[in-house]
Scaffold this motif. Structure first.
Motif, PDB file in Angstrom:
ATOM      1  N   VAL A   1       0.838  -1.184  -0.140  1.00 26.32           N
ATOM      2  CA  VAL A   1       0.141  -0.006  -0.072  1.00 26.32           C
ATOM      3  C   VAL A   1       0.849   1.303   0.135  1.00 26.32           C
ATOM      4  O   VAL A   1       0.650   2.177  -0.618  1.00 26.32           O
ATOM      5  N   ILE A   2       1.790   1.258   0.704  1.00 25.47           N
ATOM      6  CA  ILE A   2       2.696   2.372   0.911  1.00 25.47           C
ATOM      7  C   ILE A   2       3.569   2.659  -0.406  1.00 25.47           C
ATOM      8  O   ILE A   2       3.593   3.920  -0.746  1.00 25.47           O
ATOM      9  N   PHE A   3       3.992   1.645  -0.892  1.00 24.61           N
ATOM     10  CA  PHE A   3       5.088   1.679  -2.174  1.00 24.61           C
ATOM     11  C   PHE A   3       4.276   2.433  -3.253  1.00 24.61           C
ATOM     12  O   PHE A   3       4.487   3.120  -4.020  1.00 24.61           O
ATOM     13  N   ILE A   4       2.734   1.557  -3.559  1.00 28.67           N
ATOM     14  CA  ILE A   4       1.985   2.120  -4.636  1.00 28.67           C
ATOM     15  C   ILE A   4       1.681   3.625  -4.264  1.00 28.67           C
ATOM     16  O   ILE A   4       1.417   4.313  -5.123  1.00 28.67           O
ATOM     17  N   ASP A   5       0.983   3.950  -2.811  1.00 27.97           N
ATOM     18  CA  ASP A   5       0.950   5.538  -2.905  1.00 27.97           C
ATOM     19  C   ASP A   5       1.982   6.278  -2.967  1.00 27.97           C
ATOM     20  O   ASP A   5       2.099   7.552  -3.543  1.00 27.97           O
ATOM     21  N   VAL A   6       3.213   5.652  -2.805  1.00 28.13           N
ATOM     22  CA  VAL A   6       4.645   6.540  -3.200  1.00 28.13           C
ATOM     23  C   VAL A   6       4.448   6.877  -4.692  1.00 28.13           C
ATOM     24  O   VAL A   6       4.767   8.101  -5.268  1.00 28.13           O
ATOM     25  N   LEU A   7       4.364   5.606  -5.496  1.00 24.80           N
ATOM     26  CA  LEU A   7       4.332   5.723  -6.840  1.00 24.80           C
ATOM     27  C   LEU A   7       3.423   6.803  -7.486  1.00 24.80           C
ATOM     28  O   LEU A   7       3.417   7.682  -8.352  1.00 24.80           O
ATOM     29  N   ALA A   8       2.269   6.744  -6.665  1.00 25.11           N
ATOM     30  CA  ALA A   8       1.173   7.664  -7.082  1.00 25.11           C
ATOM     31  C   ALA A   8       1.274   9.122  -6.941  1.00 25.11           C
ATOM     32  O   ALA A   8       0.558  10.059  -7.976  1.00 25.11           O
ATOM     33  N   ILE A   9       2.287   9.692  -6.257  1.00 28.35           N
ATOM     34  CA  ILE A   9       2.718  11.189  -6.273  1.00 28.35           C
ATOM     35  C   ILE A   9       3.226  11.597  -7.455  1.00 28.35           C
ATOM     36  O   ILE A   9       2.838  12.725  -7.644  1.00 28.35           O
ATOM     37  N   ASN A  10       3.788  10.825  -8.297  1.00 28.31           N
ATOM     38  CA  ASN A  10       4.349  11.347  -9.508  1.00 28.31           C
ATOM     39  C   ASN A  10       3.607  10.584 -10.581  1.00 28.31           C
ATOM     40  O   ASN A  10       3.782  11.059 -11.955  1.00 28.31           O
ATOM     41  N   ASP A  11       3.048   9.633 -10.324  1.00 26.26           N
ATOM     42  CA  ASP A  11       2.389   8.961 -11.578  1.00 26.26           C
ATOM     43  C   ASP A  11       0.686   8.610 -11.359  1.00 26.26           C
ATOM     44  O   ASP A  11       0.393   7.863 -10.501  1.00 26.26           O
ATOM     45  N   ALA A  12      -0.116   9.229 -11.962  1.00 21.23           N
ATOM     46  CA  ALA A  12      -1.415   9.247 -11.691  1.00 21.23           C
ATOM     47  C   ALA A  12      -2.044   7.735 -12.082  1.00 21.23           C
ATOM     48  O   ALA A  12      -3.052   7.472 -11.483  1.00 21.23           O
ATOM     49  N   PHE A  13      -1.344   6.975 -12.835  1.00 26.14           N
ATOM     50  CA  PHE A  13      -1.733   5.599 -13.040  1.00 26.14           C
ATOM     51  C   PHE A  13      -1.957   4.795 -11.779  1.00 26.14           C
ATOM     52  O   PHE A  13      -2.871   3.867 -11.586  1.00 26.14           O
ATOM     53  N   PHE A  14      -1.193   5.143 -10.631  1.00 27.73           N
ATOM     54  CA  PHE A  14      -1.106   4.315  -9.486  1.00 27.73           C
ATOM     55  C   PHE A  14      -2.395   4.970  -8.303  1.00 27.73           C
ATOM     56  O   PHE A  14      -2.389   4.392  -7.219  1.00 27.73           O
ATOM     57  N   LYS A  15      -2.951   6.205  -8.836  1.00 27.17           N
ATOM     58  CA  LYS A  15      -3.780   6.551  -7.867  1.00 27.17           C
ATOM     59  C   LYS A  15      -5.107   5.708  -7.234  1.00 27.17           C
ATOM     60  O   LYS A  15      -5.290   5.673  -6.113  1.00 27.17           O
ATOM     61  N   ASN A  16      -5.291   4.725  -8.054  1.00 21.81           N
ATOM     62  CA  ASN A  16      -6.652   4.097  -7.961  1.00 21.81           C
ATOM     63  C   ASN A  16      -6.255   2.671  -7.745  1.00 21.81           C
ATOM     64  O   ASN A  16      -7.131   1.838  -7.494  1.00 21.81           O
ATOM     65  N   VAL A  17      -5.125   2.385  -7.560  1.00 23.39           N
ATOM     66  CA  VAL A  17      -4.794   0.798  -7.240  1.00 23.39           C
ATOM     67  C   VAL A  17      -3.918   0.648  -6.070  1.00 23.39           C
ATOM     68  O   VAL A  17      -3.180  -0.202  -5.871  1.00 23.39           O
ATOM     69  N   GLY A  18      -4.315   1.453  -5.079  1.00 18.92           N
ATOM     70  CA  GLY A  18      -3.434   1.652  -3.882  1.00 18.92           C
ATOM     71  C   GLY A  18      -3.593   0.116  -3.014  1.00 18.92           C
ATOM     72  O   GLY A  18      -2.920  -0.305  -2.456  1.00 18.92           O
TER      73      GLY A  18
END
Length: 372
Positions: free
Chosen positions: A219-236
């Protein structure tokens, strides 16, 4: 196949209680007005996502049910009891909420509320009823298999229903009933063929700790990726879906932890409380009531980014559990017990009638044979 114990063990009944509490916490986060995909990276966002463990609770509930049903077999009484319980809460809550103006009343919705299993008013309840109906056929297959064949079947089901969907995002014709059947075969294997790994509390705890840690880290890793990449916003919470491999491993290890706690024996209080858990689910997750519960009665979204958020979520879940437990106690003693007292007596009378009819039929056949 070894002789199986049929009595209910309080360690697994306690797990049923824990599973239901986890499901309530999940619903509090899911229906409580939060939208993690739009939240900035924060401790609150990670907390809400990490507590979205509804699939974990569902897996545990089905594993416990399958573990018992593989030995007790099919009982029409269980099916009737479950069906009536679902129908009662669905119809009662629909009428109650419509009376207060919380939902719109119409004839079609009334019919759906009165026949909730057929119209899937509760997805879990409908799937669970189907599992009960097909369980005798699953048990026939299980009894016909040896240990090696059973293990191969379990591994194939895990590959198709969990491993491939985890690493490829492919659905692989995923369906709720298919997943419940897979969990049923897993639970049956764990019961029929225990080994040094499944019977070790320490090993089960270690696997549980590692798998749960992995889920939170994901969860934390995907949320960090979502900071700069909108692709990961909905897959936390991707890995927290009930059929994803890390979630399956966590579910099985949690089940084994409780299954290896032998000190509880048979505790009447635990077993009685566990007997209300399905009712608690039907009350708080009614489609007519859940929005009112989490958006009007409780408002967890009023405590974002505060230290009170986890306290409020767990307190609200505990309150819902206790109130639901009390309501289901009343239903059991005021409705279910009197109803099934009559049901059981009627069944006894029907069995007696058919027994007498059979005896008379045999007597008639004997007389006819004498004339020949």
């Amino acid at each position: 196949m070894e002789k199986l114990r049929s009595e209910r063990s309080s360690n697994l009944e306690l797990l049923r209680i824990v599973a239901m509490f986890i499901i309530i916490v999940h619903h509090c986060c899911y229906y409580g007005g939060f939208n993690p995909s739009d939240m900035p990276f924060s401790a609150s966002k990670i907390l809400i996502q990490s507590l979205s463990l509804g699939g974990f609770g569902i897996n545990l509930f089905v594993l416990v049910s399958g573990y018992f049903m593989v030995s007790t077999g099919f009982k029409m009484r269980r099916l009737v009891k479950t069906w009536l319980q679902i129908a009662f809460y669905s119809l009662f809550l629909f009428i109650l909420m419509a009376s207060f103006g919380a939902i719109q009343f119409d004839f079609i919705s009334l019919i759906k509320a009165a026949i909730p299993v057929a119209f899937e008013q509760y997805w879990f309840a409908t799937t669970y009823v189907i599992l009960i109906c097909i369980s005798p056929f699953l048990n026939i297959l299980i009894k016909a298999m040896n240990k090696r064949t059973h293990l191969i079947l379990v591994l194939v089901l895990i590959l198709l229903q969990s491993v491939l969907p985890t690493i490829t995002t492919a659905k692989m014709a995923y369906a709720d009933i298919a997943w419940f059947v897979a969990l049923y075969f897993i639970a049956a294997y764990l019961r029929l063929y225990p080994n040094s790994l499944t019977m070790s509390l320490k090993k089960s705890l270690a696997i549980l700790f590692c798998s749960m840690s992995f889920l939170v880290i994901s969860v934390i890793f995907i949320d960090v990726l979502a900071i700069n990449d909108a692709f990961f916003k909905n897959v936390g919470v991707y890995m927290l879906a009930q059929n994803k491999l890390p979630m399956l491993i966590a579910s099985i290890s949690m089940f084994l932890v409780f299954n290896n706690i032998k000190s509880l024996g048979s505790n009447k209080i635990i077993n009685t409380i566990a007997g209300t858990t399905f009712g608690i689910y039907l009350i708080h997750d009614s489609s007519a009531f859940r929005v009112v519960l989490w958006r009007n009665i409780f408002r967890p979204d009023l405590f974002p980014n505060t230290l009170l958020l986890p306290v409020y979520i767990f307190a609200a879940a505990a309150f819902v559990f206790l109130i639901g437990m009390g309501i289901d106690f009343l239903r059991q003693y005021l409705l279910e017990k009197p109803m099934f007292f009559l049901y059981d007596n009627r069944c006894i009378r029907l069995k007696s009638f058919f027994a007498r009819a059979g005896e008379k039929g045999n007597a008639i056949i004997d007389k006819i044979s004498e004339y020949k």
